[in-house]
Design an enzyme around this catalytic site. Structure first.
Site, PDB file in Angstrom:
ATOM      1  N   GLU A 190       0.812  -1.214   0.000  1.00 31.72           N
ATOM      2  CA  GLU A 190       0.000   0.000   0.000  1.00 31.72           C
ATOM      3  C   GLU A 190       0.850   1.272   0.000  1.00 31.72           C
ATOM      4  O   GLU A 190       0.567   2.219  -0.751  1.00 31.72           O
ATOM      5  CB  GLU A 190      -0.950   0.013   1.212  1.00 31.72           C
ATOM      6  CG  GLU A 190      -2.091  -0.969   1.123  1.00 31.72           C
ATOM      7  CD  GLU A 190      -1.741  -2.343   1.682  1.00 31.72           C
ATOM      8  OE1 GLU A 190      -2.632  -3.203   1.730  1.00 31.72           O
ATOM      9  OE2 GLU A 190      -0.564  -2.545   2.077  1.00 31.72           O
ATOM     10  N   ASP A 236     -23.287   2.584   7.240  1.00 30.19           N
ATOM     11  CA  ASP A 236     -22.339   2.211   6.196  1.00 30.19           C
ATOM     12  C   ASP A 236     -22.769   2.805   4.858  1.00 30.19           C
ATOM     13  O   ASP A 236     -23.648   3.670   4.800  1.00 30.19           O
ATOM     14  CB  ASP A 236     -22.166   0.696   6.127  1.00 30.19           C
ATOM     15  CG  ASP A 236     -20.698   0.308   6.001  1.00 30.19           C
ATOM     16  OD1 ASP A 236     -20.064   0.764   5.024  1.00 30.19           O
ATOM     17  OD2 ASP A 236     -20.193  -0.417   6.861  1.00 30.19           O
TER      18      ASP A 236
END
Length: 413
Positions: A190, A236
């Site tokens: 990442e 969410d």
């Protein structure tokens, strides 16, 4: 991050909020009404920013690309940027009361950190990911670690050895770092992906517990051990509440901040949340579809929560390419629920144009694919109790050999 905010200011894309704003509901209520960057100069006495990359144009700018060519650039990534060691950080005791941690909705389980990037390190491999974190004390959060994801696996491995997993959390990193942490990349790459997005090199600092972090407004270090706590409810990407769970607790042992740090917060279920969830999957779908036909673009739509609905633009080479593209898209992104495949003359960013393709190029008995009893998104409120759902693919492409029937009139014929 400050440099990026200044770039947005120069383009007139930042709203400066000078008046006092509460971290409890008020900041969230302001952020939900716009996709412009909101810079709060007094958010419970602290500086904060929301909607940092809440529209695709801003996200593309942060990643050094134009909006239409963003996915092709991301699909060509090699995850091979360089990390430049800058030394060690000195910490003071962690205390979340120093930060404007927000409560977003009335049924939230508590104040939530939503833009904190968690860096975990085990056996020389470092993972970066974003987890929702409910503040439970001045130096503790209950963190949602999704089962099977890298942080979850590393934590389980550390516990199996009788150890705690060392982690660090940064808040207020450059958006390219945030995006890289949301992307499925080769294991432990990442930070290298973020470096690639930022031109090839990324400065990193070492925390006292050995975890590497990039430049950010706020850095905390700590550990995930055996302690657990109830976490949730939390809103969410679908805008609905996810339920309570028992989740691991992160204990933070140190904290470092810039002078007058700027706190970044992501509105749950808002545009920034949806873009950061969905756009990282677009290059993955792009590469998968490229294996079966000529792909031009991929968009996970805002109306589909940035995650559940996809538009795939292709140039067909054989009559079956539309359906092959549908199957490739579903395989690449298992949470995808509905996908529409369109031709090159249809703008995948324009919902009206996509609807036109469905209206004029689809026969329901021939061009729909319905797949039942397959794994769906855990975030979809209509999933079955066993986690399965129904997926529908729509081949909204012209029939090869009959293109003249579908040509739209215009003055450039």
């Amino acid at each position: 991050m400050r440099k990026f905010i200044d770039e947005m200011r120069e383009q007139g894309l930042v709203d400066e909020i000078e008046r006092p704003v509460s971290t409890r509901f008020e900041a969230a209520q302001m952020a939900v009404k716009t996709d412009r960057v909101l810079y709060f100069h007094d958010c419970d006495g602290k500086e904060a920013v929301m909607n940092l990359t809440a529209d695709r144009r801003a996200l593309a700018a942060a990643l050094g690309a134009d909006e239409k060519g963003l996915i092709r650039r991301l699909a060509a990534a090699n995850y091979d940027g360089n990390l430049k060691p800058m030394g060690k950080l000195e910490m003071r005791p962690a205390d979340f009361s120093e930060l404007p941690v927000m409560t977003f909705y009335p049924k939230d389980g508590g104040p939530y950190i939503t833009a904190g990037i968690v860096f975990s390190r085990l056996d020389g491999v470092e993972n970066a990911s974003i987890h929702r974190m409910m503040v439970t004390g001045k130096d503790r959060v209950a963190a949602r670690l999704v089962e099977g994801r890298h942080t979850y696996v590393m934590h389980r491995e550390a516990l199996a050895r009788g150890e705690r997993l060392p982690i660090a959390m940064v808040i207020g990193a450059h958006p390219a770092v945030t995006f890289a942490s949301c992307t499925r990349v080769p294991e432990g790459r990442e930070l290298q992906f973020a470096a690639e997005l930022l031109g090839g090199e990324l400065p990193v600092w070492e925390c006292p517990n050995g975890v590497l972090v990039p430049e950010a407004e706020i850095v905390l270090e700590g550990y995930i051990g055996n302690e657990t706590a109830e976490e949730g409810p939390f809103v969410d990407i679908t805008g609905t509440y996810d339920f309570e769970r028992i989740q691991p607790v992160i204990e933070f042992t140190g904290m470092w901040t810039k002078e007058n740090p700027v706190y970044h917060s992501i509105l749950p279920g808002g545009s920034e949340h949806r873009l950061l969830m969905g756009v990282p999957y677009e290059p993955k779908i792009y590469r998968a579809v490229a294996g079966v036909t000529t792909v031009r673009n991929v968009v996970l739509t805002t109306g589909g929560c940035g995650y559940l609905h996809g538009i795939v633009q292709v140039r067909k080479n054989t009559q079956g390419d539309g359906k092959n593209a549908i199957m490739a898209a579903f395989a690449a992104h298992t949470s995808l629920k509905h996908v529409v495949v369109v031709d090159e003359d249809i703008d995948p960013f324009d919902p009206e144009d996509v609807e036109y393709a469905i209206a004029t190029r689809v026969r329901g008995d021939r061009d729909l694919m319905v797949v039942t009893g397959v794994r769906g998104s855990s975030l979809d409120p209509c999933r079955e109790g066993d986690g399965t759902n129904v997926k529908i693919g729509v081949d909204a492409t012209m029939t090869l050999g009959e293109e003249e029937k579908f040509v739209r009139a215009g003055w450039d014929e």
